[in-house]
Design a protein around this motif. Structure first.
Motif, PDB file in Angstrom:
ATOM      1  N   VAL A 233      -4.404 -89.502  40.856  1.00 38.26           N
ATOM      2  CA  VAL A 233      -3.974 -88.788  41.339  1.00 38.26           C
ATOM      3  C   VAL A 233      -4.785 -87.298  43.015  1.00 38.26           C
ATOM      4  CG1 VAL A 233      -3.204 -86.704  40.381  1.00 38.26           C
ATOM      5  CG2 VAL A 233      -3.706 -88.546  39.043  1.00 38.26           C
ATOM      6  N   TYR A 234      -5.905 -87.187  42.937  1.00 31.05           N
ATOM      7  CA  TYR A 234      -6.030 -85.770  44.051  1.00 31.05           C
ATOM      8  C   TYR A 234      -5.518 -86.404  45.379  1.00 31.05           C
ATOM      9  CZ  TYR A 234      -8.407 -81.144  44.707  1.00 31.05           C
ATOM     10  OH  TYR A 234      -8.166 -80.343  46.381  1.00 31.05           O
ATOM     11  N   ILE A 235      -6.166 -87.754  45.427  1.00 33.60           N
ATOM     12  CA  ILE A 235      -5.872 -87.850  47.039  1.00 33.60           C
ATOM     13  C   ILE A 235      -4.654 -88.349  47.403  1.00 33.60           C
ATOM     14  CG2 ILE A 235      -8.106 -88.861  47.051  1.00 33.60           C
ATOM     15  CD1 ILE A 235      -7.383 -92.081  47.019  1.00 33.60           C
ATOM     16  N   SER A 236      -3.807 -88.662  46.091  1.00 31.72           N
ATOM     17  CA  SER A 236      -2.158 -89.150  46.631  1.00 31.72           C
ATOM     18  C   SER A 236      -1.432 -88.029  47.072  1.00 31.72           C
ATOM     19  CB  SER A 236      -1.640 -90.014  44.957  1.00 31.72           C
ATOM     20  OG  SER A 236      -1.515 -89.679  43.947  1.00 31.72           O
ATOM     21  N   GLU A 237      -1.768 -87.166  46.557  1.00 32.11           N
ATOM     22  CA  GLU A 237      -1.395 -85.644  46.324  1.00 32.11           C
ATOM     23  C   GLU A 237      -1.131 -84.699  47.534  1.00 32.11           C
ATOM     24  OE1 GLU A 237      -1.299 -84.409  42.887  1.00 32.11           O
ATOM     25  OE2 GLU A 237      -2.899 -83.166  42.817  1.00 32.11           O
ATOM     26  N   ILE A 238      -2.792 -84.738  48.702  1.00 37.07           N
ATOM     27  CA  ILE A 238      -3.008 -83.452  49.296  1.00 37.07           C
ATOM     28  C   ILE A 238      -2.638 -84.040  50.682  1.00 37.07           C
ATOM     29  CG2 ILE A 238      -4.805 -83.210  47.262  1.00 37.07           C
ATOM     30  CD1 ILE A 238      -7.171 -84.573  49.390  1.00 37.07           C
TER      31      ILE A 238
ATOM     32  N   GLU B 229      -7.662 -76.607  42.787  1.00 38.23           N
ATOM     33  CA  GLU B 229      -6.145 -76.702  41.998  1.00 38.23           C
ATOM     34  C   GLU B 229      -4.606 -77.450  42.674  1.00 38.23           C
ATOM     35  OE1 GLU B 229      -4.753 -78.505  38.919  1.00 38.23           O
ATOM     36  OE2 GLU B 229      -6.605 -77.595  38.455  1.00 38.23           O
ATOM     37  N   THR B 230      -4.182 -78.366  42.506  1.00 36.99           N
ATOM     38  CA  THR B 230      -3.175 -78.582  43.520  1.00 36.99           C
ATOM     39  C   THR B 230      -2.161 -78.730  41.623  1.00 36.99           C
ATOM     40  OG1 THR B 230      -3.554 -81.060  42.589  1.00 36.99           O
ATOM     41  CG2 THR B 230      -4.913 -79.540  45.083  1.00 36.99           C
ATOM     42  N   ARG B 231      -2.152 -78.656  40.606  1.00 33.47           N
ATOM     43  CA  ARG B 231      -1.071 -78.702  39.740  1.00 33.47           C
ATOM     44  C   ARG B 231       0.263 -77.770  40.016  1.00 33.47           C
ATOM     45  NH1 ARG B 231      -0.399 -76.615  34.314  1.00 33.47           N
ATOM     46  NH2 ARG B 231      -1.948 -74.917  34.764  1.00 33.47           N
ATOM     47  N   GLY B 232       1.377 -78.843  39.768  1.00 27.39           N
ATOM     48  CA  GLY B 232       2.617 -77.670  40.084  1.00 27.39           C
ATOM     49  C   GLY B 232       2.973 -77.256  41.516  1.00 27.39           C
ATOM     50  N   ARG B 233       2.281 -77.788  42.621  1.00 29.95           N
ATOM     51  CA  ARG B 233       2.358 -77.961  43.580  1.00 29.95           C
ATOM     52  C   ARG B 233       3.277 -79.006  44.149  1.00 29.95           C
ATOM     53  NH1 ARG B 233       1.206 -73.619  46.470  1.00 29.95           N
ATOM     54  NH2 ARG B 233      -0.492 -71.918  45.623  1.00 29.95           N
ATOM     55  N   THR B 234       4.327 -78.518  45.168  1.00 29.79           N
ATOM     56  CA  THR B 234       5.205 -79.651  45.715  1.00 29.79           C
ATOM     57  C   THR B 234       4.112 -80.284  47.123  1.00 29.79           C
ATOM     58  OG1 THR B 234       6.608 -78.307  47.313  1.00 29.79           O
ATOM     59  CG2 THR B 234       7.264 -78.780  45.561  1.00 29.79           C
ATOM     60  N   LEU B 235       4.045 -81.345  46.761  1.00 30.03           N
ATOM     61  CA  LEU B 235       3.890 -82.420  48.048  1.00 30.03           C
ATOM     62  C   LEU B 235       3.693 -81.642  49.314  1.00 30.03           C
ATOM     63  CD1 LEU B 235       4.259 -86.001  46.858  1.00 30.03           C
ATOM     64  CD2 LEU B 235       2.456 -84.496  46.419  1.00 30.03           C
TER      65      LEU B 235
ATOM     66  N   GLY C 254      -0.192 -77.815  51.516  1.00 32.67           N
ATOM     67  CA  GLY C 254      -1.116 -77.298  53.181  1.00 32.67           C
ATOM     68  C   GLY C 254      -1.765 -76.059  53.119  1.00 32.67           C
ATOM     69  N   VAL C 255      -0.787 -75.022  51.716  1.00 33.02           N
ATOM     70  CA  VAL C 255      -1.291 -73.568  51.899  1.00 33.02           C
ATOM     71  C   VAL C 255      -3.147 -73.467  51.118  1.00 33.02           C
ATOM     72  CG1 VAL C 255      -0.197 -72.679  49.625  1.00 33.02           C
ATOM     73  CG2 VAL C 255      -0.897 -71.258  51.390  1.00 33.02           C
ATOM     74  N   LEU C 256      -2.845 -74.821  50.328  1.00 28.93           N
ATOM     75  CA  LEU C 256      -4.408 -74.504  49.987  1.00 28.93           C
ATOM     76  C   LEU C 256      -5.509 -75.198  50.664  1.00 28.93           C
ATOM     77  CD1 LEU C 256      -3.294 -76.919  46.599  1.00 28.93           C
ATOM     78  CD2 LEU C 256      -3.348 -74.326  46.636  1.00 28.93           C
ATOM     79  N   PHE C 257      -5.526 -75.769  51.856  1.00 29.03           N
ATOM     80  CA  PHE C 257      -6.453 -75.885  52.229  1.00 29.03           C
ATOM     81  C   PHE C 257      -6.868 -75.022  53.839  1.00 29.03           C
ATOM     82  CE2 PHE C 257      -5.223 -79.854  49.553  1.00 29.03           C
ATOM     83  CZ  PHE C 257      -6.196 -80.202  49.348  1.00 29.03           C
ATOM     84  N   GLY C 258      -8.019 -75.297  54.499  1.00 28.54           N
ATOM     85  CA  GLY C 258      -8.004 -74.824  55.395  1.00 28.54           C
ATOM     86  C   GLY C 258      -9.745 -74.512  55.626  1.00 28.54           C
ATOM     87  N   ASN C 259      -9.715 -73.650  54.047  1.00 32.44           N
ATOM     88  CA  ASN C 259     -10.859 -72.751  54.509  1.00 32.44           C
ATOM     89  C   ASN C 259     -12.149 -73.733  53.486  1.00 32.44           C
ATOM     90  OD1 ASN C 259     -11.086 -69.993  55.959  1.00 32.44           O
ATOM     91  ND2 ASN C 259      -8.985 -70.149  54.776  1.00 32.44           N
ATOM     92  N   VAL C 260     -12.740 -74.738  54.086  1.00 29.12           N
ATOM     93  CA  VAL C 260     -13.428 -75.605  53.063  1.00 29.12           C
ATOM     94  C   VAL C 260     -13.986 -75.135  51.715  1.00 29.12           C
ATOM     95  CG1 VAL C 260     -15.034 -76.793  52.833  1.00 29.12           C
ATOM     96  CG2 VAL C 260     -13.769 -76.967  54.224  1.00 29.12           C
ATOM     97  N   ILE C 261     -14.413 -73.945  51.718  1.00 27.35           N
ATOM     98  CA  ILE C 261     -15.693 -72.984  50.896  1.00 27.35           C
ATOM     99  C   ILE C 261     -15.250 -71.907  50.397  1.00 27.35           C
ATOM    100  CG2 ILE C 261     -17.629 -72.127  50.643  1.00 27.35           C
ATOM    101  CD1 ILE C 261     -18.251 -74.968  50.930  1.00 27.35           C
TER     102      ILE C 261
ATOM    103  N   LYS D 158       1.363 -55.924  34.417  1.00 28.04           N
ATOM    104  CA  LYS D 158       1.759 -57.160  35.441  1.00 28.04           C
ATOM    105  C   LYS D 158       2.443 -58.238  34.732  1.00 28.04           C
ATOM    106  CE  LYS D 158      -1.527 -55.762  39.669  1.00 28.04           C
ATOM    107  NZ  LYS D 158      -2.727 -56.051  39.881  1.00 28.04           N
ATOM    108  N   ILE D 159       2.750 -58.872  35.537  1.00 30.59           N
ATOM    109  CA  ILE D 159       3.283 -60.137  34.968  1.00 30.59           C
ATOM    110  C   ILE D 159       2.875 -61.421  36.115  1.00 30.59           C
ATOM    111  CG2 ILE D 159       5.035 -61.631  34.538  1.00 30.59           C
ATOM    112  CD1 ILE D 159       6.606 -59.480  33.234  1.00 30.59           C
ATOM    113  N   GLN D 160       2.443 -62.351  35.800  1.00 28.36           N
ATOM    114  CA  GLN D 160       1.280 -63.091  36.458  1.00 28.36           C
ATOM    115  C   GLN D 160       2.343 -64.396  36.804  1.00 28.36           C
ATOM    116  OE1 GLN D 160      -1.402 -62.698  38.957  1.00 28.36           O
ATOM    117  NE2 GLN D 160      -0.162 -64.833  39.332  1.00 28.36           N
ATOM    118  N   MET D 161       3.010 -64.788  38.214  1.00 32.27           N
ATOM    119  CA  MET D 161       3.941 -65.776  37.850  1.00 32.27           C
ATOM    120  C   MET D 161       2.804 -67.023  38.400  1.00 32.27           C
ATOM    121  SD  MET D 161       6.410 -64.172  37.884  1.00 32.27           S
ATOM    122  CE  MET D 161       7.700 -65.554  38.667  1.00 32.27           C
ATOM    123  N   GLY D 162       4.236 -67.793  37.937  1.00 31.42           N
ATOM    124  CA  GLY D 162       3.152 -69.045  37.811  1.00 31.42           C
ATOM    125  C   GLY D 162       3.265 -69.909  39.153  1.00 31.42           C
ATOM    126  N   THR D 163       2.319 -71.330  39.482  1.00 30.73           N
ATOM    127  CA  THR D 163       2.027 -71.596  40.982  1.00 30.73           C
ATOM    128  C   THR D 163       2.917 -71.857  41.681  1.00 30.73           C
ATOM    129  OG1 THR D 163       1.346 -73.636  39.786  1.00 30.73           O
ATOM    130  CG2 THR D 163      -1.007 -71.764  40.622  1.00 30.73           C
TER     131      THR D 163
END
Length: 531
Positions: free
Chosen positions: A419-424, A485-491, A495-502, A524-529
């Motif tokens: 799942v992970y490698i197919s969506e990132i 975590e990548t759940r709920g993100r469009t393909l 990109g916004v999740l990656f760029g800073n390895v640690i 506060k109401i926390q919106m979903g990803t």
């Protein structure tokens, strides 16, 4: 969403306004699973049966082949283990070819290659001929293993992407079961015929797959890359949960492919994209920070999936149970079937949980359980190895830990990897990026399955599993530190999740702060990803 309600209206809100305000906070009903996307995911993922079938059938067939051709243990290890290295060749070229001819026809090609390989193995007259047949079949399997997750992730809507892209792991396991059935069905034949039928019968599912796939639609993202927007829109309308989502997905894909949003169907012939030229340079020579992070995650998760010893347990389970003190052939067969049954049950559980609780929780809890079960298995086997008497408790413990290990693997690390490698990966780099991940996966698997017999002879069977436990511990630290975590993100939004390895968490925290809104009670109401 509006920042807040007017203060005067808040004091004396009318009944309709109150109802409308409350309705804004009603939970959104989860859309029904798209049947066409579901069917496409199943058909594409069925190509993974080819890999599972070879793993399962060689578990039993190698015994008959060794007896028929008078092979040494080293030759058997090469016969079993190098198949994964042959898969490497297939997966290495499949990314470029699938960008050229499309995902659907790539599946047909994979089935045709495996068909030829299965027949060559079935008619092999000596060890060299058999190894050549293994190479051809391995090439086809490596090709197929890449295409299934690429096609499935590009067809799936975001709401069920985790569920649908976990299907390859389900069908790998189904293939293993078919391999065991084949072993049992042909085991009564003469030795020189039994293993030939076991291997040759694998040509049948490859023909079926090549035929049914012709009825599937092409990947909408590949169609956009070719400038075929009209065709892509038709596929997206069929495979999305709503018309609005279809339009949004098309808009995101066009943006990712560099096609102007105002480009319409009348001028798509002017917007044709490349067939993958320059992708390797973008991946390896001049990667951006985001692509470099994605590559580290994709390669790392594939290495640790196989280096933790899953193929050693599945392919050599009869030997492991023999070392644990089970000498009866029937008992070893029963224990081996129990391994695959456990694997099947927990893979099905994982498909349900992936879109509900996310990739990271499943992955981290899965690997944590694997570490514990591997260490305990190593302890049990070591106690048996050093005892002059049969230790019933150690035998029972070892069997239980083998089952626990495959259960923990199957509920997390097994399906999450696909799942992970197919969506990132970004759209332009996806096919060849996944091919690199699959190639690493097969190389690692080949190294483990080829050297396992020599490894446990060198450091004892218990020591081998202590080593696998140590590798899994390193993997857990890597997953915790580097994989967002990548759940709920469009393909297209990955990109916004990656760029800073640690330090990827700091990026997410900044994004989440921007999505916080204030309710009228000041809380506060926390919106979903996004997704």
């Amino acid at each position: 969403m509006a920042a807040g309600l007017n203060t005067e209206r808040d004091a004396n809100p009318s009944q309709p306004e109150v109802e409308k305000t409350l309705a804004d906070f009603d939970p959104v009903k989860k859309p029904k699973r798209n049947k066409i996307a579901f069917a496409c995911a199943i058909l594409a993922s069925m190509t993974s049966v080819l890999l599972g079938y070879d793993v399962g059938v060689m578990t039993g067939a190698n015994i008959y082949i060794q007896h028929d051709f008078k092979l040494s243990d080293f030759q058997v290890a090469l016969l079993v283990g190098t198949f994964n290295l042959y898969c490497l060749v297939g997966s290495a070229v499949s990314g470029r070819i699938s960008d050229w001819i499309g995902r659907r026809y790539s599946i047909v090609v994979a089935g045709a290659i495996f068909f030829v390989g299965a027949l060559l193995m079935g008619f092999a007259t000596n060890y060299a001929f058999l190894m050549f047949g293994r190479f051809v079949a391995g090439f086809g399997v490596g090709y197929a293993v890449l295409i299934a997750p690429v096609y499935t992730v590009e067809v799936s809507p975001a709401s069920s992407r985790g569920f649908l892209t976990s299907f390859p792991e389900v069908f790998i396991n189904a293939g293993i079961l078919l391999g065991y059935v084949s072993n049992y069905a042909f085991s009564k034949l003469p030795t020189n015929l039994g293993w030939r039928f076991m291997l040759g019968i694998g040509a049948v599912p490859s023909v079926f797959l090549a035929l049914v796939v012709l009825g599937m639609p092409e990947s909408p993202r590949w169609l956009v890359m070719q400038g075929r927007l009209r065709d892509a829109r038709k596929v997206l309308d069929k495979t999305s949960d709503s018309k609005e989502e279809s339009q949004e997905r098309l808009s995101d894909i066009k943006e990712a492919a560099g096609i102007p949003q105002d480009c319409n169907d009348d001028v798509v012939h002017m917007q044709k994209q490349s067939h993958g030229e320059g992708v390797w340079k973008e991946l390896l020579v001049h990667p951006t920070r985001s692509v470099r992070h994605i590559l580290i995650c994709a390669i790392g998760i594939n290495i640790f999936q196989q280096a933790s010893g899953i193929d050693a347990v599945v392919m050599y389970s009869p030997r492991i149970f023999e070392k644990a003190g089970i000498t009866s052939s029937n008992d070893k067969l029963l224990a081996t079937v129990a391994v695959v049954f456990t694997k099947t049950v927990f893979i099905l559980v994982a498909t349900v949980l992936l879109d509900r609780i996310g990739r990271r929780p499943l992955l981290l809890s899965s690997v944590g359980g694997m570490i514990l079960s591997l260490a305990t298995l190593g302890f049990g086997l070591t106690m048996i190895d050093h005892s002059h008497e049969k230790l019933s408790w150690a035998v029972a413990l070892s069997i239980a830990m083998v089952l626990a290990f495959v259960a923990f693997f199957s509920i997390g690390l097994g399906p999450v990897t696909w799942v992970y490698i197919s969506e990132i990966f970004p759209l332009r780099l996806r096919a060849q990026g996944i091919s690199m991940g699959v190639a690493v996966n097969r190389v690692t698997s080949g190294a483990i399955s080829t050297t396992f017999i020599m490894l446990y002879k060198a450091i004892t069977i218990g020591g081998a599993f202590f080593l696998f436990a140590g590798i899994a511990m390193v993997g857990w630290v890597f997953f915790f530190a580097c994989l967002p975590e990548t759940r709920g993100r469009t393909l297209e939004d990955m990109g916004v999740l990656f760029g800073n390895v640690i330090k990827w968490r700091s990026v997410l925290n900044d994004e989440q702060k921007e999505e916080e809104v204030w309710g009228e009670n000041g809380g506060k109401i926390q919106m979903g990803t996004k997704g």
